[in-house]
Design an enzyme around this catalytic site. Sequence first.
Site, mmCIF file in Angstrom:
data_model
loop_
_atom_site.group_PDB
_atom_site.id
_atom_site.type_symbol
_atom_site.label_atom_id
_atom_site.label_comp_id
_atom_site.label_asym_id
_atom_site.label_seq_id
_atom_site.Cartn_x
_atom_site.Cartn_y
_atom_site.Cartn_z
ATOM 1 N NE ARG A 1 1.204 -45.424 19.110
ATOM 2 C CZ ARG A 1 0.763 -44.638 18.113
ATOM 3 N NH1 ARG A 1 -0.253 -45.030 17.360
ATOM 4 N NH2 ARG A 1 1.374 -43.503 17.812
ATOM 5 C CG ASP B 1 -1.558 -50.354 8.524
ATOM 6 O OD1 ASP B 1 -2.675 -49.888 8.847
ATOM 7 O OD2 ASP B 1 -0.595 -49.638 8.151
ATOM 8 N NE ARG C 1 -0.036 -39.510 12.272
ATOM 9 C CZ ARG C 1 -0.848 -40.515 12.606
ATOM 10 N NH1 ARG C 1 -2.090 -40.549 12.135
ATOM 11 N NH2 ARG C 1 -0.444 -41.479 13.399
ATOM 12 C CD GLN D 1 0.814 -48.502 15.965
ATOM 13 O OE1 GLN D 1 0.136 -47.510 15.812
ATOM 14 N NE2 GLN D 1 0.443 -49.486 16.768
ATOM 15 C CB CYS E 1 -1.264 -49.800 13.659
ATOM 16 S SG CYS E 1 -1.714 -49.654 11.925
ATOM 17 C CG HIS F 1 3.324 -45.190 12.906
ATOM 18 N ND1 HIS F 1 3.514 -44.163 13.823
ATOM 19 C CD2 HIS F 1 1.992 -45.490 12.947
ATOM 20 C CE1 HIS F 1 2.346 -43.871 14.386
ATOM 21 N NE2 HIS F 1 1.422 -44.653 13.874
#
Length: 312
Positions: A296, A228, A107, A137, A268, A134
């Site tokens: 996830r 988001d 990340r 996700q 998310c 992402h």
Amino acid sequence: MAAELSALNGLDFLSSADLNGAQTQALLTLAADIKAGRRNPRLDGKVLGLIFSKASTRTRVSFTVAMARLGGQTIDLNPSVSQVGRGEPIKDTARVLSRYLNAVAIRTFAQSDLQAYADAASIPIINALTDLEHPCQALADYLTMQEAFGSLEGLTMTYVGDGNNVAHSLLIAGALLGVNVRIGCPAGFYPLEKVVAQAKAIAAGRSEIVISEDPAEAVRGAHAVYTDVWASMGQEEEQSTRVQAFRGFCVDESLMRHADAKAIVLHCLPAHRGEEISAAVMESSASRIFDQAENRLHAQQALLATLLGAEG
Ligand code: CP
Ligand code: NVA
């Protein structure tokens, strides 16, 4: 392992576009099978490194638990406790870690840094969120939508808010899966043109990719309404200007009235109630947000089993 998936053994996952449509669908099927206990792939003795330069709850914990369930383990290579944080070149770190580990999930900020790890490493590198994408996700997001509707065929995913990393992966993965993807965002906060063009090229004739500055129009008839945060990690100083710019783009009960009667709500997480989503919508019966967070884990088990060539 399905034929589509065995071709991914040893490869990186830096972008949703690293998979084709059949591979993306096969990964969702494997994730659903793992979740239901129909498949139990094994990665005994395999080790995943986690290099996280930004905060994380879901991604870090779900990767750790995914490896544990597969019989492997993780090592947390937080930059503040490794030489990564003191400026050791990525190309050196990547080559050293390739001698110890079986894969690394990273990340970070720049996609080019993630690419630099991938270029130097001889093991799979996984995008655990960059400023551009992402992709892990998005796998969980479409798995959640598939669970809710049985199939993704002909469905519409609407993302309301900032055209950010999450929106980019939703666009690409949605196009790969044949889902119509609409983005409702204010002027100045569009997803990157190159990502929209990429999604349109993938969707070509099979599904629609639409960007709109009218949130009600974007949500009309949608089967999933997704949002988001307005200010992503690294944009904290823009928080107050973004709250002004995104006025009218909150996923609340009045916006949800434009969606399909059976529409689900996705986020998310982490969420800012009262900004991009109302508390009432977040806690409503349409919300699948916590199933999505759980997914996830299942999606990443499927991904790790695939990239690391699991038995079983
Ligand atoms: N959704 C997500 O990636 O959450 P974290 O930042 O907690 O990992
Ligand atoms: N767009 C958000 C996603 C967090 C999971 C961010 O990058 O901070």
